[in-house]
Design an enzyme around this catalytic site. Structure first.
Site, PDB file in Angstrom:
ATOM      1  CB  SER A 166      -0.954  -0.031   1.196  1.00  0.00           C
ATOM      2  OG  SER A 166      -1.971   0.940   1.065  1.00  0.00           O
ATOM      3  CE  LYS A 218     -15.799  20.164   6.985  1.00  0.00           C
ATOM      4  NZ  LYS A 218     -14.446  20.499   6.507  1.00  0.00           N
TER       5      LYS A 218
END
Length: 334
Positions: A166, A218
């Site tokens: 990763s 948001k």
């Protein structure tokens, strides 16, 4: 009477010294919170360390006469080298041990900056990476630090001895060459997000949580509020966008691999990764650095951060506990 007074005076002085020391530590700790990252740069020439190991082995394996002869020739050779500047190429070795937050990135910044102050175009930097991945922003910054080296014309080699997955592979893929130990793990080109939600638990006890935001997107999913299918889909879309950027970065620096075959989050042992062109060669960092020392002056560069008061106290406490546990364990032995 005088003995009692002298003992009282000693106690008073001791208490005063302790109070002063505590105040000094507290004041210094407060200052540390307002200062930029501090520490020191530690540089060691690996060739000399290897020579010291070789001499130690020769001391044990050769006869006294043979070792004295070897030691004398080594000292004479070293005197000759000290008189003239080495014309051998230089290389710089770094280590990055990653965690979820990529907290070593600050040290990496300092190390890269130090190398760039003296390194010449064409010289090599070898970084040994050990990381299972973590924060996108943290590992993205770490990869960007390595790109600073390439931007200045330095050759970059990444070594993987255990795992570079990763975010760890995000760092490794920007190198000109990736070397991996046969049983190391590489890959995991994907993005993961885990967000626990206790909304139903709170509802069971009639606890309401108001999540107030300015902007539709948001906070698409939250820890305590009720998550909608629309919010979940928005979060997945954000993850997919990051994944596409990750794939584009790998493809940019590893043009020969088929990105669609290796970018679904799978990881591989190095031998299988070599077939998929995720790495270039099977080799440990130790083997590579030892071979490099034969023709190149290799310098280990390490930034050692200044320890805060909290870190020093934790370190001292851990050391004391280790001693106490060791003493207790020794007493249990027959």
């Amino acid at each position: 009477m005088w003995a009692d007074y002298f003992l009282f005076l000693l106690k008073a002085i001791t208490v005063l010294v302790v109070v002063v020391l505590v105040l000094m530590i507290v004041i210094r700790s407060a200052k540390e919170g307002h200062e930029p990252a501090r520490g020191k740069l530690v540089i060691a020439r690996l060739n000399r360390a290897l020579d010291a190991v070789r001499l130690r082995m020769q001391q044990e394996t050769l006869s006294k006469k043979g070792f004295k002869k070897t030691l004398k020739s080594v000292k004479e050779e070293q005197k000759k080298l000290d008189k003239v500047e080495s014309d051998r190429p230089k290389a710089y070795a770094l280590k990055f041990k990653g965690d979820i937050q990529a907290s070593q990135v600050e040290a990496l910044r300092q190390e890269v900056t130090a190398i760039l102050t003296t390194a010449k175009e064409g010289e090599e930097v070898i970084i040994t990476i050990e990381s299972p991945g973590g924060s996108v922003s943290g590992y993205g910054l770490a990869a960007s630090q390595l790109l600073r080296l390439k931007d200045k014309g330095l050759k970059l080699t990444a070594c993987v001895d255990q795992v570079a997955a990763s975010g760890g592979y995000m760092m490794a893929c920007v190198a000109d060459r990736i070397l991996a130990a046969p049983f190391s793990i590489v890959g995991s080109i994907g993005v993961l997000s885990q967000v626990p939600n206790i909304h139903r638990f709170l509802k069971r006890f009639d606890v309401d949580v108001d999540v107030l935001t300015a902007g539709k997107h948001k906070a698409p999913i939250t820890f305590m509020g009720e998550n909608t299918e629309e919010g979940k889909q928005k979060h997945v879309d954000d993850l997919n966008a990051i994944h596409q950027r990750f794939k584009a970065l790998v493809k940019l620096h590893r043009e020969e691999l088929n990105i669609d075959d290796v970018s679904e989050g799978d990881f591989w042992l190095a031998e299988d990764a070599l077939q998929r062109k995720l790495v270039d060669e099977l080799m440990t960092s130790d083997s590579y650095l030892m071979s490099l020392c034969e023709s190149t002056d290799v310098y280990r560069v390490r930034w050692q951060p200044h320890k805060s008061l909290e870190q020093r106290i934790k370190g001292a406490s851990a050391a004391i506990m280790a001693v106490v546990e060791n003493r207790l364990w020794q007493r249990r032995l027959p």
